[in-house]
Scaffold this motif. Sequence first.
Motif, PDB file in Angstrom:
ATOM      1  N   TYR A  31     -16.981  23.319 -33.583  1.00 26.36           N
ATOM      2  CA  TYR A  31     -17.169  22.918 -32.551  1.00 26.36           C
ATOM      3  C   TYR A  31     -17.548  23.964 -31.922  1.00 26.36           C
ATOM      4  N   THR A  32     -16.952  25.431 -31.321  1.00 24.18           N
ATOM      5  CA  THR A  32     -18.038  26.430 -30.756  1.00 24.18           C
ATOM      6  C   THR A  32     -19.316  26.543 -30.819  1.00 24.18           C
ATOM      7  N   GLN A  33     -19.641  26.401 -32.073  1.00 26.21           N
ATOM      8  CA  GLN A  33     -20.996  26.379 -32.548  1.00 26.21           C
ATOM      9  C   GLN A  33     -21.958  24.799 -32.398  1.00 26.21           C
ATOM     10  N   LEU A  34     -21.988  23.782 -31.957  1.00 28.09           N
ATOM     11  CA  LEU A  34     -22.224  22.326 -32.142  1.00 28.09           C
ATOM     12  C   LEU A  34     -22.906  22.839 -30.232  1.00 28.09           C
ATOM     13  N   PRO A  35     -24.222  22.455 -30.152  1.00 28.05           N
ATOM     14  CA  PRO A  35     -24.513  22.627 -28.662  1.00 28.05           C
ATOM     15  C   PRO A  35     -23.560  21.751 -27.650  1.00 28.05           C
ATOM     16  N   ARG A  36     -23.517  21.515 -26.831  1.00 32.94           N
ATOM     17  CA  ARG A  36     -22.678  20.564 -25.666  1.00 32.94           C
ATOM     18  C   ARG A  36     -23.769  20.510 -24.909  1.00 32.94           C
ATOM     19  N   ARG A  37     -23.997  18.709 -24.899  1.00 30.44           N
ATOM     20  CA  ARG A  37     -24.602  18.732 -23.591  1.00 30.44           C
ATOM     21  C   ARG A  37     -23.828  17.845 -22.518  1.00 30.44           C
ATOM     22  N   VAL A  38     -22.748  17.817 -22.226  1.00 29.43           N
ATOM     23  CA  VAL A  38     -21.618  16.618 -21.747  1.00 29.43           C
ATOM     24  C   VAL A  38     -20.509  18.016 -20.501  1.00 29.43           C
ATOM     25  N   PRO A  39     -20.714  18.311 -19.493  1.00 30.62           N
ATOM     26  CA  PRO A  39     -19.707  19.322 -19.527  1.00 30.62           C
ATOM     27  C   PRO A  39     -18.436  18.823 -19.221  1.00 30.62           C
ATOM     28  N   ILE A  40     -17.231  19.870 -19.659  1.00 29.32           N
ATOM     29  CA  ILE A  40     -15.680  19.336 -19.193  1.00 29.32           C
ATOM     30  C   ILE A  40     -15.237  18.855 -18.414  1.00 29.32           C
ATOM     31  N   ARG A  41     -16.164  18.889 -17.114  1.00 28.07           N
ATOM     32  CA  ARG A  41     -15.388  18.147 -16.131  1.00 28.07           C
ATOM     33  C   ARG A  41     -15.921  15.953 -15.809  1.00 28.07           C
ATOM     34  N   ALA A  42     -17.162  16.253 -16.384  1.00 28.38           N
ATOM     35  CA  ALA A  42     -17.556  14.618 -16.817  1.00 28.38           C
ATOM     36  C   ALA A  42     -16.719  14.403 -18.331  1.00 28.38           C
ATOM     37  N   TRP A  43     -16.675  14.589 -19.175  1.00 25.61           N
ATOM     38  CA  TRP A  43     -15.632  14.392 -20.055  1.00 25.61           C
ATOM     39  C   TRP A  43     -13.854  14.389 -19.558  1.00 25.61           C
ATOM     40  N   ARG A  44     -13.362  14.993 -18.723  1.00 26.19           N
ATOM     41  CA  ARG A  44     -12.414  15.158 -18.081  1.00 26.19           C
ATOM     42  C   ARG A  44     -12.013  14.055 -17.416  1.00 26.19           C
ATOM     43  N   VAL A  46     -14.129  10.819 -17.467  1.00 23.02           N
ATOM     44  CA  VAL A  46     -14.423   9.538 -18.305  1.00 23.02           C
ATOM     45  C   VAL A  46     -12.734   9.488 -18.699  1.00 23.02           C
ATOM     46  N   ARG A  47     -12.059  10.648 -19.200  1.00 21.80           N
ATOM     47  CA  ARG A  47     -10.287  10.475 -19.974  1.00 21.80           C
ATOM     48  C   ARG A  47     -10.054   9.660 -19.101  1.00 21.80           C
ATOM     49  N   ALA A  48     -10.358  10.393 -18.255  1.00 23.88           N
ATOM     50  CA  ALA A  48      -8.704   9.321 -17.101  1.00 23.88           C
ATOM     51  C   ALA A  48      -9.100   7.835 -16.682  1.00 23.88           C
ATOM     52  N   VAL A  49     -10.877   7.578 -16.574  1.00 21.87           N
ATOM     53  CA  VAL A  49     -10.833   6.273 -16.689  1.00 21.87           C
ATOM     54  C   VAL A  49     -10.293   4.928 -17.756  1.00 21.87           C
ATOM     55  N   GLY A  89     -16.171  11.906 -32.827  1.00 25.11           N
ATOM     56  CA  GLY A  89     -15.406  12.743 -31.957  1.00 25.11           C
ATOM     57  C   GLY A  89     -15.887  12.047 -30.734  1.00 25.11           C
ATOM     58  N   LEU A  90     -16.928  11.206 -30.519  1.00 27.00           N
ATOM     59  CA  LEU A  90     -17.116  10.307 -29.326  1.00 27.00           C
ATOM     60  C   LEU A  90     -15.369   9.667 -28.897  1.00 27.00           C
ATOM     61  N   TRP A  91     -15.190   9.396 -29.577  1.00 26.26           N
ATOM     62  CA  TRP A  91     -14.048   8.225 -29.331  1.00 26.26           C
ATOM     63  C   TRP A  91     -12.641  10.253 -29.227  1.00 26.26           C
ATOM     64  N   ARG A  92     -12.378  11.122 -30.116  1.00 30.64           N
ATOM     65  CA  ARG A  92     -11.394  11.787 -30.041  1.00 30.64           C
ATOM     66  C   ARG A  92     -11.482  12.264 -28.446  1.00 30.64           C
ATOM     67  N   ASN A  93     -12.437  12.603 -27.877  1.00 25.80           N
ATOM     68  CA  ASN A  93     -12.902  12.906 -26.796  1.00 25.80           C
ATOM     69  C   ASN A  93     -12.508  12.558 -26.097  1.00 25.80           C
ATOM     70  N   ILE A  94     -12.941  10.499 -25.972  1.00 32.29           N
ATOM     71  CA  ILE A  94     -12.803   9.837 -24.556  1.00 32.29           C
ATOM     72  C   ILE A  94     -10.958   8.847 -24.938  1.00 32.29           C
ATOM     73  N   CYS A  95     -10.510   8.454 -26.066  1.00 36.61           N
ATOM     74  CA  CYS A  95      -9.205   8.458 -26.454  1.00 36.61           C
ATOM     75  C   CYS A  95      -8.800   8.785 -25.492  1.00 36.61           C
ATOM     76  N   PRO A  96      -8.140   7.329 -24.867  1.00 33.72           N
ATOM     77  CA  PRO A  96      -6.916   7.586 -24.106  1.00 33.72           C
ATOM     78  C   PRO A  96      -4.848   8.224 -24.941  1.00 33.72           C
ATOM     79  N   LEU A  97      -4.892   8.108 -25.333  1.00 36.18           N
ATOM     80  CA  LEU A  97      -4.212   8.612 -25.826  1.00 36.18           C
ATOM     81  C   LEU A  97      -4.061   9.624 -26.411  1.00 36.18           C
ATOM     82  N   SER A  98      -5.154  10.324 -26.566  1.00 36.24           N
ATOM     83  CA  SER A  98      -5.651  11.919 -26.393  1.00 36.24           C
ATOM     84  C   SER A  98      -5.721  12.689 -25.885  1.00 36.24           C
ATOM     85  N   ALA A  99      -5.779  11.722 -24.705  1.00 35.54           N
ATOM     86  CA  ALA A  99      -5.966  12.386 -23.197  1.00 35.54           C
ATOM     87  C   ALA A  99      -4.872  12.752 -22.626  1.00 35.54           C
ATOM     88  N   VAL A 100      -3.551  11.563 -22.424  1.00 32.12           N
ATOM     89  CA  VAL A 100      -2.301  11.897 -22.007  1.00 32.12           C
ATOM     90  C   VAL A 100      -1.840  12.812 -22.749  1.00 32.12           C
TER      91      VAL A 100
END
Length: 911
Positions: A31-44, A46-49, A89-100
Amino acid sequence: MTTPVPAAGRVAGRVFLGPIPTPGQPVFRNYTQLPRRVPIRAWRAVRAVSVAAYLALVIGLFVRPAGALFTFFKVIVPVLPLVFFVAPGLWRNICPLSAVNQAPRVFRFTRAYRPPAWLRRHAFAIALVLFFGITSARIAVFNTSGRATGILLAVTIASAFLGGVLFTGKSGWCSSICPLLPLQRAYGQTPFVRVPNSHCRPCVGCTKNCYDFQPQAAYQADLRDADSRWVSPRKLFAAGLPGFVLGYFTLTTSATLETAQVYERLALFLAGSIASFYLLDALLPVTSRLLTALYPAVAISIYYWYAGAVLAASFRTVTGVDVGWARWPVCGIVWALALVWVTRTYAAGRRFEHEASDRTAPVQVGRTAARALAARARRSLVQVRFAPDDTAVDVEAGTSLLEAAERAGQQIEAGCRMGVCGADPVAVTSGLADLTPPGEEEQNTLRRLGHAPNTRMACCARVMSGSVQVSLAPEPGEQIRARPRPASYDRSLTSAVVIGNGIAGVTAADFLRRGHPDCEIHLVGSEAQVLYNRMGIYRLVYGRSAMQGLYLLGESWYDEHAITAWLNTYATAIDTSARRVRLGTGDMLHYDRLILATGSSSALPAIDGFGIPGSFVMRQAADAMAIRSFAQQHDARRAIVLGGGVLGLEAACALRELGLHVTLLERGSRLLARQFDERTGELVRAHLGGLGVDARLGVQAAAVQGSGRVRGVVLGDGTSMPCDILLAAVGIQPNADLAAAAGIAVSRGVLVDDRMQTSVCGVFAAGDVAEHHGQIPGLWPVAVKQAEVAAINALGGDERMTAGLPATIVKGIGLELAAVGQQEPGPGDEVILAGDPGAPSCRRLVLAAQRVVGATVIGHHPLDLAAVTTAVKQGLVLDPAARAAVQAGDWSALASQPQPADAIPAVASSR
């Protein structure tokens, strides 16, 4: 047991997805070698939503159950498998269960316990049962009861949160017992869209073969794992999935079946699907790898044959527009994706097999040779069982008991890994004859420890055949008084003083007592602890057990050997004419012989401001514990480590384990410059990058920023870097001031001859304080040998210290790395790189006049290191046949070569 796979992983005995990434783009990127296009704050955000939407759904199931059930079962559930299939990977980033689950970590109130061994081993099986159990319960309960479904979802999110509070990383839910995990792993094998993980910053190595760390290789590593109990549940899930999906939809649409009949026939569908999987696996010339891709593909194709109609009906319900025709394009798209996915997954599996075979074979060789070597290794498996839980692990012949214990997940300490420090004694309860015999260093260590005769040092004892049973709690042996007295000794010698309670001091006191049963022996040590494993102190930075497991001797050892210990006591002066030592307590110790083993301290960097709070060195246990304490008290987030040697790398990885963002600064042009060649330095740097440690070369710190405590570092070019902790690992400085003040000859360290005699009669020196032939190796095995020589000569013997070939074993960075002898070729020397032409070298030999004088081994086969160490020590000459065998990947040729008459005597050394 962690299966080596091609890419970087975790450190300190934790989950590790393989050896080292090569410079450039690796085959399987983490994951550290994959291109990161969405900032962490944006993911956070989305997870809150997503969490808010989840909670709204739970409330809706109680308040408006009909609408909420429709939304959940007719819209969300039909869409989720396609998300898992295309972009898991998209789901694991935005999953509400993963977020909590990760909220306690984000807000720093997690207890971060390591899950118990039974949960780590059986978590997937638990998740499998939960998946099939909850899904089948829809028929009788959840499809029609909003309240029951609401309770289920509420309990689920509460469990995810509790798992995050108790356990480290995602090990308490997302990557262990989440009911959706089996589905995500099955369809996450070769994602069409790879979205890098945005949760685990930093990775804490909480689970084996983690999808979030390395999406493409995680499931392949699971299926290739040598532990059948790890692999079997994953195959079982893939095998049963098509039958379960087909049975669920065909049976629930039938109006003639009672609920009990539905469950009976659903069980038959599931059993039939599993049976067909294993029947095909047994009868057809196909691999399990292909079937574990084919069956999930069939399952999702069946699923969307029915779910397509459900989605079309849902669209008609919401909008009033009949789109029943859309079922066919949905099915067509999914079926096409499934076909492509099976092909991609099978190809990825083959690529993974080739990469892993190359890495786990004794050398990196061509495909055919790699397969032959891997097959040979599989034919020579031996079993090691560990008491008291009777855990068994199958390992290759030649594997050490220490490596077997680590693979089996046993709690075992490790130090020098050369049998010298005494960190890993074990009791061999069965199969002692199936182990390699102990060498001189191990025998001396075993005698010092005083355990029962069936004790072996786990790092040295290699299993060669049969089945061995081991207990990690060695049995007590005879007391010192029961041992035979020496035949003769100097009765005029009545008192000996050893200054220093490290490995050199304790070894010197031990050999003094062996050679003289009657004289007084005083051991003076400035630290409060008894002898402990200094090579393991980096674990005190991130571990929770403090000194537990690091002690190498018990306090009773001193009494058993009739040695008077002065711990937490400083020697303040030596009067060589009166032969006495003054202590800081005011006591005076008279001596006939004096052995200086005061060790060394960490060298301090010559930069302005170093020494203010937040700046550290790490030489003693107290240093490591102070770093951990400071990081907690000041909520440290960033650390800078100065120095790219072994200590610097271990410190950087330890701080990373603690959760800090770590930058390592090395002023030279490569890492590990003293111990390894340039190519190895490049590979290690790439490996550190995979762990999240930013290693920068040619960079020097000039000053420390901050008043009151460290806030940053000013670099030599004038730029600055923020940090909360600054740790210097720039070398050692012998503690020679006491000797110099007494008039004993000192250069960098205390000068000694081959007998370890100083410039003053009756005074000897050993360990890091001793300068022998202009060298201060700073290595435990060398310190032990020097202490032995010093003690024997102090008693009137005539033992000589010879120059030893340096050997370094590095394990504290999550990478098996070893170097023996000369690393840089001189004029006329030859370097042999074993492997395919142009491939990155993980094994190399240095030859001088056809003699093996040095070697580097990375990610070694169990027997490689032993064979090459013997070859370098003996200065073996390679004949043409042996040279060809070595270049082809068969390093056993090194062990079969005859020893030359003028073999070089050497003292093995290690970090």
